[in-house]
Design a protein around this motif. Structure first.
Motif, PDB file in Angstrom:
ATOM      1  N   VAL A   1       5.352  -0.332   2.636  1.00 52.44           N
ATOM      2  CA  VAL A   1       4.540   0.785   2.716  1.00 52.44           C
ATOM      3  C   VAL A   1       5.762   1.944   1.185  1.00 52.44           C
ATOM      4  CG1 VAL A   1       3.608   2.746   3.696  1.00 52.44           C
ATOM      5  CG2 VAL A   1       3.629   0.768   4.925  1.00 52.44           C
ATOM      6  N   THR A   2       5.047   2.637   0.456  1.00 46.76           N
ATOM      7  CA  THR A   2       5.359   3.629  -0.353  1.00 46.76           C
ATOM      8  C   THR A   2       5.121   4.909   0.271  1.00 46.76           C
ATOM      9  OG1 THR A   2       3.557   3.343  -2.329  1.00 46.76           O
ATOM     10  CG2 THR A   2       5.987   2.098  -2.273  1.00 46.76           C
ATOM     11  N   LEU A   3       5.894   5.822   0.165  1.00 43.42           N
ATOM     12  CA  LEU A   3       6.176   6.986   0.844  1.00 43.42           C
ATOM     13  C   LEU A   3       6.439   8.219   0.088  1.00 43.42           C
ATOM     14  CD1 LEU A   3       8.203   5.600   3.960  1.00 43.42           C
ATOM     15  CD2 LEU A   3       6.016   5.719   3.651  1.00 43.42           C
ATOM     16  N   GLY A   4       5.982   7.650  -1.397  1.00 41.88           N
ATOM     17  CA  GLY A   4       6.795   8.752  -1.755  1.00 41.88           C
ATOM     18  C   GLY A   4       7.935   9.770  -2.246  1.00 41.88           C
ATOM     19  N   ALA A   5       8.157  10.800  -1.505  1.00 41.31           N
ATOM     20  CA  ALA A   5       9.218  11.597  -2.087  1.00 41.31           C
ATOM     21  C   ALA A   5      10.084  10.830  -0.822  1.00 41.31           C
ATOM     22  CB  ALA A   5       9.689  12.530  -2.661  1.00 41.31           C
ATOM     23  N   GLU A   6       9.893   9.853   0.058  1.00 41.13           N
ATOM     24  CA  GLU A   6      10.445   9.791   1.100  1.00 41.13           C
ATOM     25  C   GLU A   6      11.220   7.966   1.216  1.00 41.13           C
ATOM     26  OE1 GLU A   6      11.142  12.278   3.523  1.00 41.13           O
ATOM     27  OE2 GLU A   6      10.125  13.031   2.520  1.00 41.13           O
ATOM     28  N   GLY A   7      10.363   7.781   0.632  1.00 40.31           N
ATOM     29  CA  GLY A   7      11.483   6.039  -0.260  1.00 40.31           C
ATOM     30  C   GLY A   7      10.012   5.176  -0.063  1.00 40.31           C
ATOM     31  N   SER A   8      10.549   4.012   1.202  1.00 41.17           N
ATOM     32  CA  SER A   8       9.787   3.169   1.283  1.00 41.17           C
ATOM     33  C   SER A   8       9.891   2.999   2.676  1.00 41.17           C
ATOM     34  CB  SER A   8       9.718   1.977   0.160  1.00 41.17           C
ATOM     35  OG  SER A   8      11.042   1.348  -0.045  1.00 41.17           O
TER      36      SER A   8
ATOM     37  N   PRO B   1       0.807  -0.892   0.168  1.00 35.86           N
ATOM     38  CA  PRO B   1       0.157  -0.182  -0.293  1.00 35.86           C
ATOM     39  C   PRO B   1       1.040   0.901   0.117  1.00 35.86           C
ATOM     40  CG  PRO B   1      -0.083  -0.493   2.243  1.00 35.86           C
ATOM     41  CD  PRO B   1       0.411  -2.006   1.355  1.00 35.86           C
ATOM     42  N   ASN B   2       0.055   2.229  -0.084  1.00 30.54           N
ATOM     43  CA  ASN B   2       0.526   3.799  -0.664  1.00 30.54           C
ATOM     44  C   ASN B   2       0.503   3.798   1.094  1.00 30.54           C
ATOM     45  OD1 ASN B   2      -1.897   5.555   0.042  1.00 30.54           O
ATOM     46  ND2 ASN B   2      -0.927   5.507  -2.369  1.00 30.54           N
ATOM     47  N   GLN B   3       1.232   5.356   1.871  1.00 27.52           N
ATOM     48  CA  GLN B   3       1.044   5.205   3.066  1.00 27.52           C
ATOM     49  C   GLN B   3      -0.425   5.844   3.653  1.00 27.52           C
ATOM     50  OE1 GLN B   3       3.266   8.858   4.060  1.00 27.52           O
ATOM     51  NE2 GLN B   3       3.402   9.013   2.278  1.00 27.52           N
ATOM     52  N   HIS B   4      -1.609   6.619   2.660  1.00 30.43           N
ATOM     53  CA  HIS B   4      -2.757   6.879   2.798  1.00 30.43           C
ATOM     54  C   HIS B   4      -3.344   5.418   2.267  1.00 30.43           C
ATOM     55  CE1 HIS B   4      -1.828  10.678   2.154  1.00 30.43           C
ATOM     56  NE2 HIS B   4      -0.511  10.429   0.918  1.00 30.43           N
ATOM     57  N   GLU B   5      -2.874   4.360   1.855  1.00 27.72           N
ATOM     58  CA  GLU B   5      -3.507   3.313   1.619  1.00 27.72           C
ATOM     59  C   GLU B   5      -3.317   1.804   3.221  1.00 27.72           C
ATOM     60  OE1 GLU B   5      -3.403   3.333  -3.128  1.00 27.72           O
ATOM     61  OE2 GLU B   5      -2.246   1.866  -1.962  1.00 27.72           O
ATOM     62  N   ALA B   6      -2.530   2.320   3.202  1.00 26.37           N
ATOM     63  CA  ALA B   6      -2.102   1.327   4.633  1.00 26.37           C
ATOM     64  C   ALA B   6      -2.693   2.198   5.148  1.00 26.37           C
ATOM     65  CB  ALA B   6      -0.559   2.263   4.744  1.00 26.37           C
ATOM     66  N   ALA B   7      -3.216   3.674   6.040  1.00 29.28           N
ATOM     67  CA  ALA B   7      -4.119   4.679   7.214  1.00 29.28           C
ATOM     68  C   ALA B   7      -5.156   3.837   7.066  1.00 29.28           C
ATOM     69  CB  ALA B   7      -3.786   5.649   6.857  1.00 29.28           C
TER      70      ALA B   7
ATOM     71  N   ASP C   1       0.822   6.774  10.757  1.00 30.90           N
ATOM     72  CA  ASP C   1       1.830   6.379  11.679  1.00 30.90           C
ATOM     73  C   ASP C   1       2.943   5.835  10.421  1.00 30.90           C
ATOM     74  OD1 ASP C   1       4.635   6.377  11.993  1.00 30.90           O
ATOM     75  OD2 ASP C   1       4.476   4.871  13.150  1.00 30.90           O
ATOM     76  N   PRO C   2       3.163   5.371   9.377  1.00 35.00           N
ATOM     77  CA  PRO C   2       3.148   4.197   8.718  1.00 35.00           C
ATOM     78  C   PRO C   2       3.606   3.170   8.777  1.00 35.00           C
ATOM     79  CG  PRO C   2       4.231   6.623   7.420  1.00 35.00           C
ATOM     80  CD  PRO C   2       3.764   6.556   8.741  1.00 35.00           C
ATOM     81  N   ARG C   3       4.670   3.166  10.323  1.00 39.96           N
ATOM     82  CA  ARG C   3       5.298   2.242  10.102  1.00 39.96           C
ATOM     83  C   ARG C   3       4.722   1.298  11.402  1.00 39.96           C
ATOM     84  NH1 ARG C   3      10.842   1.336  12.872  1.00 39.96           N
ATOM     85  NH2 ARG C   3      11.450  -0.111  14.741  1.00 39.96           N
ATOM     86  N   ALA C   4       3.826   2.313  11.601  1.00 36.72           N
ATOM     87  CA  ALA C   4       2.628   1.342  13.519  1.00 36.72           C
ATOM     88  C   ALA C   4       1.734   0.934  11.873  1.00 36.72           C
ATOM     89  CB  ALA C   4       2.433   2.539  13.979  1.00 36.72           C
ATOM     90  N   ALA C   5       0.823   0.964  10.601  1.00 38.95           N
ATOM     91  CA  ALA C   5       0.449   0.666  10.616  1.00 38.95           C
ATOM     92  C   ALA C   5       0.927  -0.483   9.489  1.00 38.95           C
ATOM     93  CB  ALA C   5      -0.120   1.325   8.802  1.00 38.95           C
TER      94      ALA C   5
END
Length: 297
Positions: free
Chosen positions: A211-218, A181-187, A194-198
């Motif tokens: 979890v993909t994080l856009g410009a921040e990586g994954s 998922p991306n971070q929005h889908e994970a939420a 929080d992507p890590r918690a998700a």
């Protein structure tokens, strides 16, 4: 060469480029309009094929001009379309607004994709012959579940991109090996922002999560390892449409070739970084030589 089957959507992307996306009730003037073959299934198939995999597309297009162009684009990229059927009616479309920061908003009209609610004769054989099956949620859920269950019966690795985000039934998650998922889908899936918690929460349902994080990586998480963040190469984004699908297709290739996950994630991130510097989804997807060059730099 790794072998990948993709069960998913094909859409014609109808893309409007604007300085700023309109708000509700607002009209803005765009500067350009393009029709670009896409759909999350086709995107991932083309990404994987250009990255060096042998790829077969299982899907449906309409008997219209868009359907002909979608099939031609897949074939031109080296994707086997023998299991891409043509049905009566329109092909799927995605109506996309892209702003000057490279962000996008998308409305998908399923069209022919809506007929893909089961596996047809021969589909299970295609899946059984693959190393990996790529799945998304732009086709009816019944077909996604059937495809994942077929893959599990034959020992084929399953990778699911849960987009568009929705509640996933337990019988599907039970046969998924890697969830991306991306971070929005994970939420949406977990209720955790929080992507890590998700990601950690999702490990209760699947063995591996990216979890993909856009410009921040994954962010990668697995039941037998500490979560790992892999940065993305710094680039100036022109259009992020299809970047996630580029990432998933290339990640599947890298993992299928036996690369360790940290290396596979960095290689896939290089591919996605190249894609966001170009307009369009399939039109922006890089070839293996380009990915290797950026990865090595």
């Amino acid at each position: 060469m790794t072998t990948i089957a993709v069960l998913g959507s094909t859409n014609m992307d109808l893309v409007a480029y604007v300085e700023k996306a309109p708000q509700r009730g607002e009209t803005v003037t765009g500067r350009e309009f393009r029709t670009i073959p896409g759909g999350k299934g086709a995107n991932q198939a083309i990404s994987a094929a250009r990255a060096g995999a042998e790829v077969t597309m299982i899907g449906a297009v309409g008997n219209d001009a868009f359907g002909l162009r979608l099939r031609d684009t897949l074939e031109h990229s080296g994707v086997d379309t023998d299991d891409l059927r043509t049905v009566e009616g329109p092909s799927g479309t995605a109506h996309i607004v892209v702003d000057d920061e490279g962000g996008n908003a998308i409305v998908v009209i399923p069209g022919a994709n809506g007929t893909l609610d089961h596996l047809s004769p021969g589909d299970e054989g295609v899946i059984a012959a693959a190393d990996t099956l790529l799945l998304q949620l732009e086709i009816p859920l019944a077909a996604v579940v059937a495809g994942a269950e077929a893959a599990r019966r034959h020992g084929v690795r399953t990778v699911l991109t849960p987009s568009p985000a929705r509640t996933l039934p337990p019988e599907l998650l039970a046969v998924i090996d890697l969830l991306v998922p991306n971070q929005h889908e994970a939420a949406t899936l977990t209720g955790l922002t929080d992507p890590r918690a998700a990601a950690v929460a999702l490990l209760e349902q699947v063995p591996e999560v990216v979890v993909t994080l856009g410009a921040e990586g994954s962010l990668y998480a697995a039941r037998d390892a500490e979560p790992l963040t892999v940065p993305a190469p710094p680039v100036t984004a022109v259009d992020s449409t299809g970047a996630g699908d580029t990432f998933v297709g290339c990640l599947a290739v890298a993992v299928g070739e036996g690369r360790p996950m940290p290396e596979a994630l960095r290689w896939a991130a290089a591919a996605a970084a190249l894609s966001v510097q170009r307009a369009g989804a399939t039109a922006s997807m890089p070839y293996r030589s380009e990915i290797d060059a950026l990865y090595a730099s």
